[in-house]
Design a protein around this motif. Structure first.
Motif, PDB file in Angstrom:
ATOM      1  N   ASN A 118       0.830  -1.204   0.000  1.00 26.96           N
ATOM      2  CA  ASN A 118       0.000   0.000   0.000  1.00 26.96           C
ATOM      3  C   ASN A 118       0.869   1.260   0.000  1.00 26.96           C
ATOM      4  O   ASN A 118       0.625   2.201  -0.765  1.00 26.96           O
ATOM      5  CB  ASN A 118      -0.912  -0.017   1.223  1.00 26.96           C
ATOM      6  CG  ASN A 118      -1.950   1.079   1.220  1.00 26.96           C
ATOM      7  OD1 ASN A 118      -2.873   1.090   0.418  1.00 26.96           O
ATOM      8  ND2 ASN A 118      -1.800   2.029   2.131  1.00 26.96           N
ATOM      9  N   ASN A 119       1.885   1.290   0.863  1.00 24.30           N
ATOM     10  CA  ASN A 119       2.766   2.455   0.937  1.00 24.30           C
ATOM     11  C   ASN A 119       3.502   2.678  -0.386  1.00 24.30           C
ATOM     12  O   ASN A 119       3.631   3.816  -0.850  1.00 24.30           O
ATOM     13  CB  ASN A 119       3.780   2.279   2.072  1.00 24.30           C
ATOM     14  CG  ASN A 119       3.158   2.392   3.445  1.00 24.30           C
ATOM     15  OD1 ASN A 119       2.043   2.886   3.591  1.00 24.30           O
ATOM     16  ND2 ASN A 119       3.855   1.920   4.459  1.00 24.30           N
ATOM     17  N   TRP A 150      -9.033  -0.590  -0.045  1.00 27.13           N
ATOM     18  CA  TRP A 150      -9.111  -0.441  -1.504  1.00 27.13           C
ATOM     19  C   TRP A 150     -10.536  -0.739  -1.964  1.00 27.13           C
ATOM     20  O   TRP A 150     -11.161  -1.704  -1.517  1.00 27.13           O
ATOM     21  CB  TRP A 150      -8.099  -1.358  -2.191  1.00 27.13           C
ATOM     22  CG  TRP A 150      -6.707  -0.791  -2.094  1.00 27.13           C
ATOM     23  CD1 TRP A 150      -5.933  -0.700  -0.966  1.00 27.13           C
ATOM     24  CD2 TRP A 150      -5.963  -0.186  -3.139  1.00 27.13           C
ATOM     25  NE1 TRP A 150      -4.750  -0.083  -1.244  1.00 27.13           N
ATOM     26  CE2 TRP A 150      -4.720   0.240  -2.575  1.00 27.13           C
ATOM     27  CE3 TRP A 150      -6.191   0.031  -4.484  1.00 27.13           C
ATOM     28  CZ2 TRP A 150      -3.735   0.875  -3.328  1.00 27.13           C
ATOM     29  CZ3 TRP A 150      -5.205   0.650  -5.244  1.00 27.13           C
ATOM     30  CH2 TRP A 150      -4.006   1.060  -4.671  1.00 27.13           C
ATOM     31  N   LEU A 151     -11.050   0.120  -2.833  1.00 29.18           N
ATOM     32  CA  LEU A 151     -12.481   0.145  -3.132  1.00 29.18           C
ATOM     33  C   LEU A 151     -12.843  -0.769  -4.305  1.00 29.18           C
ATOM     34  O   LEU A 151     -12.143  -0.820  -5.323  1.00 29.18           O
ATOM     35  CB  LEU A 151     -12.904   1.574  -3.451  1.00 29.18           C
ATOM     36  CG  LEU A 151     -12.811   2.533  -2.253  1.00 29.18           C
ATOM     37  CD1 LEU A 151     -12.824   3.984  -2.723  1.00 29.18           C
ATOM     38  CD2 LEU A 151     -13.947   2.279  -1.270  1.00 29.18           C
ATOM     39  N   GLU A 172      -9.749  -4.722   1.176  1.00 29.18           N
ATOM     40  CA  GLU A 172     -10.702  -4.091   0.265  1.00 29.18           C
ATOM     41  C   GLU A 172     -12.054  -3.910   0.947  1.00 29.18           C
ATOM     42  O   GLU A 172     -12.327  -4.472   2.009  1.00 29.18           O
ATOM     43  CB  GLU A 172     -10.854  -4.910  -1.013  1.00 29.18           C
ATOM     44  CG  GLU A 172     -11.369  -6.320  -0.799  1.00 29.18           C
ATOM     45  CD  GLU A 172     -11.331  -7.149  -2.076  1.00 29.18           C
ATOM     46  OE1 GLU A 172     -12.422  -7.485  -2.582  1.00 29.18           O
ATOM     47  OE2 GLU A 172     -10.226  -7.462  -2.545  1.00 29.18           O
ATOM     48  N   VAL A 173     -12.888  -3.086   0.301  1.00 32.57           N
ATOM     49  CA  VAL A 173     -14.241  -2.839   0.780  1.00 32.57           C
ATOM     50  C   VAL A 173     -15.040  -2.267  -0.385  1.00 32.57           C
ATOM     51  O   VAL A 173     -14.479  -1.608  -1.271  1.00 32.57           O
ATOM     52  CB  VAL A 173     -14.237  -1.858   1.977  1.00 32.57           C
ATOM     53  CG1 VAL A 173     -13.855  -0.447   1.558  1.00 32.57           C
ATOM     54  CG2 VAL A 173     -15.571  -1.849   2.712  1.00 32.57           C
ATOM     55  N   SER A 174     -16.334  -2.515  -0.415  1.00 36.97           N
ATOM     56  CA  SER A 174     -17.156  -1.989  -1.506  1.00 36.97           C
ATOM     57  C   SER A 174     -17.493  -0.519  -1.290  1.00 36.97           C
ATOM     58  O   SER A 174     -17.642  -0.062  -0.155  1.00 36.97           O
ATOM     59  CB  SER A 174     -18.451  -2.790  -1.645  1.00 36.97           C
ATOM     60  OG  SER A 174     -19.302  -2.559  -0.538  1.00 36.97           O
ATOM     61  N   ALA A 210      -7.611  -8.534  -3.720  1.00 35.22           N
ATOM     62  CA  ALA A 210      -7.782  -9.694  -4.594  1.00 35.22           C
ATOM     63  C   ALA A 210      -7.859  -9.312  -6.060  1.00 35.22           C
ATOM     64  O   ALA A 210      -7.520 -10.114  -6.944  1.00 35.22           O
ATOM     65  CB  ALA A 210      -9.042 -10.460  -4.184  1.00 35.22           C
ATOM     66  N   PHE A 211      -8.321  -8.087  -6.351  1.00 33.23           N
ATOM     67  CA  PHE A 211      -8.490  -7.688  -7.760  1.00 33.23           C
ATOM     68  C   PHE A 211      -7.187  -7.185  -8.380  1.00 33.23           C
ATOM     69  O   PHE A 211      -7.168  -6.824  -9.556  1.00 33.23           O
ATOM     70  CB  PHE A 211      -9.600  -6.642  -7.910  1.00 33.23           C
ATOM     71  CG  PHE A 211      -9.470  -5.428  -7.025  1.00 33.23           C
ATOM     72  CD1 PHE A 211      -8.685  -4.349  -7.419  1.00 33.23           C
ATOM     73  CD2 PHE A 211     -10.129  -5.371  -5.810  1.00 33.23           C
ATOM     74  CE1 PHE A 211      -8.561  -3.230  -6.605  1.00 33.23           C
ATOM     75  CE2 PHE A 211     -10.031  -4.256  -4.992  1.00 33.23           C
ATOM     76  CZ  PHE A 211      -9.238  -3.179  -5.385  1.00 33.23           C
ATOM     77  N   TYR A 212      -6.088  -7.161  -7.628  1.00 37.79           N
ATOM     78  CA  TYR A 212      -4.787  -6.786  -8.179  1.00 37.79           C
ATOM     79  C   TYR A 212      -3.987  -8.015  -8.518  1.00 37.79           C
ATOM     80  O   TYR A 212      -4.039  -9.017  -7.845  1.00 37.79           O
ATOM     81  CB  TYR A 212      -4.007  -5.917  -7.182  1.00 37.79           C
ATOM     82  CG  TYR A 212      -4.118  -4.452  -7.475  1.00 37.79           C
ATOM     83  CD1 TYR A 212      -3.152  -3.791  -8.225  1.00 37.79           C
ATOM     84  CD2 TYR A 212      -5.219  -3.729  -7.028  1.00 37.79           C
ATOM     85  CE1 TYR A 212      -3.252  -2.423  -8.509  1.00 37.79           C
ATOM     86  CE2 TYR A 212      -5.341  -2.375  -7.300  1.00 37.79           C
ATOM     87  CZ  TYR A 212      -4.352  -1.728  -8.040  1.00 37.79           C
ATOM     88  OH  TYR A 212      -4.472  -0.390  -8.320  1.00 37.79           O
TER      89      TYR A 212
END
Length: 212
Positions: A118-119, A150-151, A172-174, A210-212
């Motif tokens: 993240n950093n 992360w959205l 992540e979160v929606s 997960a989407f990365y």
């Protein structure tokens, strides 16, 4: 019924919160954004659209008059200047309650491999958002800082929270979950005053989203 000023009203989370507020509450919404022609009122009886810039104190003061709660969904390289302008405008108009979307990582609170990723990924972005957060934390406003993971655009409302000083959870979160948390605070503005709240979807721990 409360009067709610939404700054950055064309943002994805803001649009989701607007939709939920119109469906579930009697509140009146003032939608403040650059180039207001980009949106139209879903309910002309309950929404007012204002064209303005969130770094312009005079425009903010005009929009803030008569409001009860301000929800800021702002972004940009000048986010610290926007925070200063918002604080100045709310102080001038006597409004105390502010809900502000920030980001995870501004306190170096994200642990492990995910924190390192993240950093490295956000770099200068984190410094700008940390500076904006400090402006609010140094103010006398009844702020709530929201630090989303992360959205995603997943059609789910499922979240848990952490407080400043606690390790961030999940990756992540929606957007729909963040909007629901914003609406919860609007409906009970006594919650999370002067708190900085991390928000993530449970069971999404990992080295990166997960989407990365």
């Amino acid at each position: 019924m409360s009067n709610i000023l939404i700054l950055g009203a064309n943002g994805q989370i803001a649009r989701l919160a607007e939709k939920q507020l119109l469906a579930e509450t009697p509140h009146h919404l003032t939608l403040f954004l650059r180039n207001a022609s980009r949106i139209s009122a879903s309910d002309a009886n309950r929404e007012t659209i204002v064209d303005g810039s969130a770094d312009d104190v005079d425009q903010l003061k005009k929009a803030a008059l008569g409001q009860d709660i301000v929800y800021a969904n702002l972004a940009g390289n000048n986010i610290e200047d926007q925070a200063k302008a918002v604080v100045t405008a709310l102080d001038a108009t006597g409004i105390k309650r502010l809900i502000w979307i920030s980001t995870l990582g501004i306190y170096d609170e994200v642990p492990g491999k995910f924190g390192e990723w993240n950093n490295a990924t956000l770099q200068g972005y984190l410094q700008r958002y940390a500076a904006a957060a400090k402006v609010l934390e140094d103010s006398d406003l009844d702020y709530t800082l929201i630090r989303p993971a992360w959205l995603t655009n997943n059609d789910v409302i499922d979240y848990e929270t952490t407080q400043k000083g606690e390790p961030f959870k999940g990756t992540e979160v929606s957007r729909k979950s963040i909007a629901a948390f914003v609406v919860k605070l609007i409906n009970d503005p006594t919650q999370e005053i002067k708190h900085s709240v991390g928000v993530n979807q449970p069971n999404t721990d990992g080295d990166k989203p997960a989407f990365y």
